[in-house]
Motif scaffolding. Structure first.
Motif, PDB file in Angstrom:
ATOM      1  N   GLU A 174      31.772  41.558  40.599  1.00  9.58           N
ATOM      2  CA  GLU A 174      33.263  41.544  40.907  1.00  9.58           C
ATOM      3  C   GLU A 174      33.947  40.087  41.318  1.00  9.58           C
ATOM      4  O   GLU A 174      35.055  39.683  40.766  1.00  9.58           O
ATOM      5  CB  GLU A 174      33.719  42.611  42.149  1.00  9.58           C
ATOM      6  CG  GLU A 174      35.043  42.720  42.184  1.00  9.58           C
ATOM      7  CD  GLU A 174      35.894  41.578  42.935  1.00  9.58           C
ATOM      8  OE1 GLU A 174      36.973  41.308  42.641  1.00  9.58           O
ATOM      9  OE2 GLU A 174      35.170  40.868  43.945  1.00  9.58           O
ATOM     10  N   SER A 217      37.131  38.202  39.595  1.00 12.39           N
ATOM     11  CA  SER A 217      38.335  37.786  40.552  1.00 12.39           C
ATOM     12  C   SER A 217      38.684  36.259  40.415  1.00 12.39           C
ATOM     13  O   SER A 217      39.748  35.816  40.623  1.00 12.39           O
ATOM     14  CB  SER A 217      38.253  38.380  42.036  1.00 12.39           C
ATOM     15  OG  SER A 217      38.240  39.659  42.272  1.00 12.39           O
ATOM     16  N   LEU A 225      40.729  36.070  37.306  1.00 14.48           N
ATOM     17  CA  LEU A 225      42.057  36.561  37.768  1.00 14.48           C
ATOM     18  C   LEU A 225      42.905  35.962  38.506  1.00 14.48           C
ATOM     19  O   LEU A 225      44.119  35.704  38.365  1.00 14.48           O
ATOM     20  CB  LEU A 225      42.093  37.985  38.153  1.00 14.48           C
ATOM     21  CG  LEU A 225      41.572  39.285  37.156  1.00 14.48           C
ATOM     22  CD1 LEU A 225      41.082  40.482  37.846  1.00 14.48           C
ATOM     23  CD2 LEU A 225      42.473  39.496  36.005  1.00 14.48           C
ATOM     24  N   THR A 226      42.266  35.220  39.532  1.00 16.21           N
ATOM     25  CA  THR A 226      42.932  34.467  40.515  1.00 16.21           C
ATOM     26  C   THR A 226      43.536  33.429  39.915  1.00 16.21           C
ATOM     27  O   THR A 226      44.556  32.985  40.030  1.00 16.21           O
ATOM     28  CB  THR A 226      42.361  34.387  41.831  1.00 16.21           C
ATOM     29  OG1 THR A 226      41.841  35.531  42.230  1.00 16.21           O
ATOM     30  CG2 THR A 226      42.859  33.318  42.860  1.00 16.21           C
ATOM     31  N   ILE A 250      48.789  39.878  41.306  1.00 21.17           N
ATOM     32  CA  ILE A 250      47.561  40.300  40.834  1.00 21.17           C
ATOM     33  C   ILE A 250      46.600  39.168  41.593  1.00 21.17           C
ATOM     34  O   ILE A 250      45.517  39.641  41.988  1.00 21.17           O
ATOM     35  CB  ILE A 250      47.329  39.908  39.126  1.00 21.17           C
ATOM     36  CG1 ILE A 250      48.400  41.012  38.447  1.00 21.17           C
ATOM     37  CG2 ILE A 250      46.069  40.015  38.731  1.00 21.17           C
ATOM     38  CD1 ILE A 250      47.883  42.447  38.732  1.00 21.17           C
ATOM     39  N   SER A 281      43.312  39.992  43.542  1.00 22.53           N
ATOM     40  CA  SER A 281      41.938  39.404  43.048  1.00 22.53           C
ATOM     41  C   SER A 281      41.630  38.688  44.134  1.00 22.53           C
ATOM     42  O   SER A 281      40.283  38.592  44.417  1.00 22.53           O
ATOM     43  CB  SER A 281      42.195  38.888  41.905  1.00 22.53           C
ATOM     44  OG  SER A 281      43.079  37.907  41.898  1.00 22.53           O
ATOM     45  N   MET A 300      38.242  39.368  46.199  1.00 21.77           N
ATOM     46  CA  MET A 300      36.834  38.077  46.263  1.00 21.77           C
ATOM     47  C   MET A 300      36.429  38.052  47.423  1.00 21.77           C
ATOM     48  O   MET A 300      35.454  37.769  47.792  1.00 21.77           O
ATOM     49  CB  MET A 300      37.690  37.039  45.702  1.00 21.77           C
ATOM     50  CG  MET A 300      36.523  35.902  45.298  1.00 21.77           C
ATOM     51  SD  MET A 300      37.466  34.541  44.943  1.00 21.77           S
ATOM     52  CE  MET A 300      39.112  34.707  44.008  1.00 21.77           C
TER      53      MET A 300
END
Length: 164
Positions: free
Chosen positions: A109, A113, A116-117, A134, A138, A142
């Motif tokens: 995960e 993240s 995505l971050t 988002i 994320s 995280m």
């Protein structure tokens, strides 16, 4: 070689891992403090941090849109360094005797993240402002994964042997 239980690590290795996790945590949480200082940890603050706030006459601090060079520097350094950090942490989590689903989640995960971050931050800079949510989600996942991973490794190495 498969490591099934890190309680078998020799004490010098446990101490090295412990000190590493403390130093890593100080760095991680000081970075979170910095994020809070620069963005106020809200959607508007995140957008203004990357896209500026020149049009906001009531702003306490003037911020300008970051250049492409600045954005590429921020994104590539964070993705590279955080992927290494979370890879090392994932290796440590792998040695913990916990439920396989939780172990897999904690290992994978944070890396998702990170993408995505920082991908989201780049999109925010490109005026896709809804990505702020988002990025916040994320980033929160995280951080939660980071905390749970650190605590899991400590528990597994030390407390688990005393609590049976």
């Amino acid at each position: 070689m498969e490591i099934k239980d890190n309680t078998l690590f020799p004490m010098p290795l446990k101490m090295l891992i412990s000190v590493f996790l403390v130093v890593l945590s100080v760095g991680y949480f000081s970075a979170l403090f910095f994020v809070n200082e620069t963005t106020s940890s809200n959607a508007t603050g995140i957008i203004e941090n990357y896209n500026g706030n020149e049009n906001n006459e009531e702003a306490e601090e003037m911020k300008f849109k970051k250049s492409k060079h600045e954005m590429l520097n921020i994104i590539h350094t964070h993705i590279l360094s955080m992927s290494v950090i979370f890879f090392i942490l994932a290796l440590l989590v792998y040695t913990c005797n916990i439920h396989p689903t939780l172990k897999t989640f904690l290992m994978v995960e944070p890396l998702i993240s990170v993408l995505l971050t920082f991908g989201g931050i780049f999109l925010i800079w490109n005026e896709v402002e809804w990505m702020t949510y988002i990025v916040m989600l994320s980033g929160g996942l995280m951080t939660a994964s980071f905390i749970v991973s650190i605590l899991t490794v400590y528990y597994s190495m030390f407390l688990k042997t005393f609590i049976k």
